[in-house]
Design an enzyme around this catalytic site. Structure first.
Site: not given
Ligand code: FE2
Lengths: 239, 187
Positions: A144, A154, A105, A159, A157
């Site tokens: 990640y 995770r 991110y 959000h 995905h």
């Molecule tokens: Fe996330």
């Protein structure tokens, strides 16, 4: 004047509880006191409304927000925003944020040792059309690691943040990808108790919206709280 | 027809990627009528530590008690430039700050008007679904008779009422757990 047509509550087990210890951060953040039940008033059934003027074309195309193109698999994510009664939710703001193709991110707190992409921010917005349709163009995010438990990953995905037409419809969720082997080991995904409700968070591969030689596509419909039938509709059903 | 409501999932730790740009820390543009107020506070977790990755969203009526929404049939003055939506993010110390106007009273569930209040939802890492609460205003005579406040056990009502600091700022802290746990609603 004070009679409001409320949104209905969710079915048993179809939403996560606040406290889900397998997701460690819930332990110190979930409320411990019982929630206070209250009737919906004008304050809960109303909420901010948006129009296409609140967003720009580039807001829904995460691949054109920088000088160059981001790395990764291009994809179209589209679907409909509906309520539980099957009614489209038009003119509603949808916000979406995600990691880049490497699973990183663009955020100070993200310490994952994977490269940032100078051509990718990872935030988009769109307002649904009159039929509740939406469409984003982006790149597929990477999985990640996170430090929730040993070797925790995770699943890839997106959000999503949804405003319906009343604050009672407000929803933030995540969209997953079909066939991801990480799903069954993800406490966030597994926090939804009901199998069917959980599997609805997984998008489906969408041949129809692929762009040949250019991008693959996934479909993800999002369902917001619906209203109970109006008294008149109820009467008609009894006939 | 009945479709299954989509399950909520947490905003996670990186929500500010988008919401920072889309923050609305000043709810009332210049020219909007009403008493100007600044609401400031912190959110604390179960260890009493400030939460630095929370998002607070607010929804409120204008100073005449009218929502900018077609489902509000009250015959009250609507202001073109007032949407009523606010969104603030916690800073690195866990503090948030919202500038707005005090809303007027709106119709309530019992046919009486509700005390002036702001509808609040809270998102953060560790919340699998958002929290729903309200902010009421200090020293408002209408608080005593408010239908929603009266649903709350008397000892916990004060968690929903801001307090006035010496500099005039309205202080409203959120405690996720512990003896001062804020009242959260289900509706
Ligand atoms: Fe996330």
């Amino acid at each position: 004047m004070s009679n409001v047509n409320p949104y209905r509550k969710s079915y048993f087990n179809t939403q996560p509880d606040y406290l889900y210890p397998a997701y460690r951060s819930t332990v110190k953040r979930a409320p411990m006191q019982p929630l206070v039940q209250m009737p919906q008033t004008l304050s809960e059934i109303t909420g901010p409304l948006f129009t296409a003027r609140d967003v720009t074309e580039a807001d829904s195309d995460l691949t054109v927000q920088h000088a160059g193109e981001p790395l990764g698999e291009r994809m179209i994510v589209s679907g409909r925003l509906l309520d539980e009664g099957g009614k489209p939710v038009p003119h509603a703001l949808m916000e979406m944020w995600q990691a880049n193709a490497s699973g990183r991110y663009r955020h100070l707190v993200d310490s994952h040792d994977a490269p940032l992409d100078p051509n990718f921010t990872g935030f988009g917005r769109v307002v649904t059309d009159a039929q509740g349709n939406y469409r984003f163009k982006t790149i597929k995010p990477g999985a990640y690691p996170w430090r929730n438990h040993f070797n925790a990953w995770r699943p890839a995905h997106l959000h999503f943040s949804l405003f319906g037409q009343g604050f009672a419809q407000r929803l933030v969720t995540q969209m997953y990808f079909p066939g991801d082997p990480l799903l069954d080991f993800d406490p966030m995904y597994m926090s939804v108790p009901d199998d069917k409700a959980r599997s609805r968070l997984v998008s489906s591969f969408d041949w129809e919206n692929t762009l040949p030689e250019y991008a693959i596509a996934y479909r993800f419909d999002i369902i917001l709280r619906g209203r109970d039938a109006t008294p008149m509709e109820k009467k008609e059903q009894k006939k | 027809m009945s479709l299954l409501l989509t399950a909520a999932q947490t905003v996670g730790p990186f929500v500010s990627i988008g919401f920072e740009k889309a923050a609305v820390p000043d709810v009332a543009p210049a020219g909007v009528a009403g008493e100007r107020v600044v609401i400031a506070g912190k959110i604390f977790d179960g260890d009493g530590q400030p939460v630095t990755d929370a998002v607070i969203e607010t929804w409120q009526a204008n100073s005449y008690g009218k929502y900018a929404h077609p489902d509000d049939a009250q015959e009250k003055l609507l202001e073109e430039s007032f949407r009523g939506f606010g969104r603030v993010l916690a800073d690195a110390q866990g503090g948030f700050r919202l500038a707005t106007i005090k809303p007027g009273a709106v119709a309530g569930p019992d046919g009486k008007e509700q005390a002036p209040h702001i509808t609040v939802v809270i998102f953060m890492r560790g919340l699998l679904k958002h929290l729903m609460t309200r902010i009421y205003f200090p020293d408002d005579a209408a608080n005593v008779a408010d239908a929603v406040l009266n649903l709350v056990p008397a000892a916990r009502r004060s968690t929903l009422v801001a307090t006035k600091a010496a500099d005039g700022t309205l202080q409203w802290n959120v405690h996720l757990q512990g003896p001062k746990e804020t009242v959260f609603f289900d509706y």
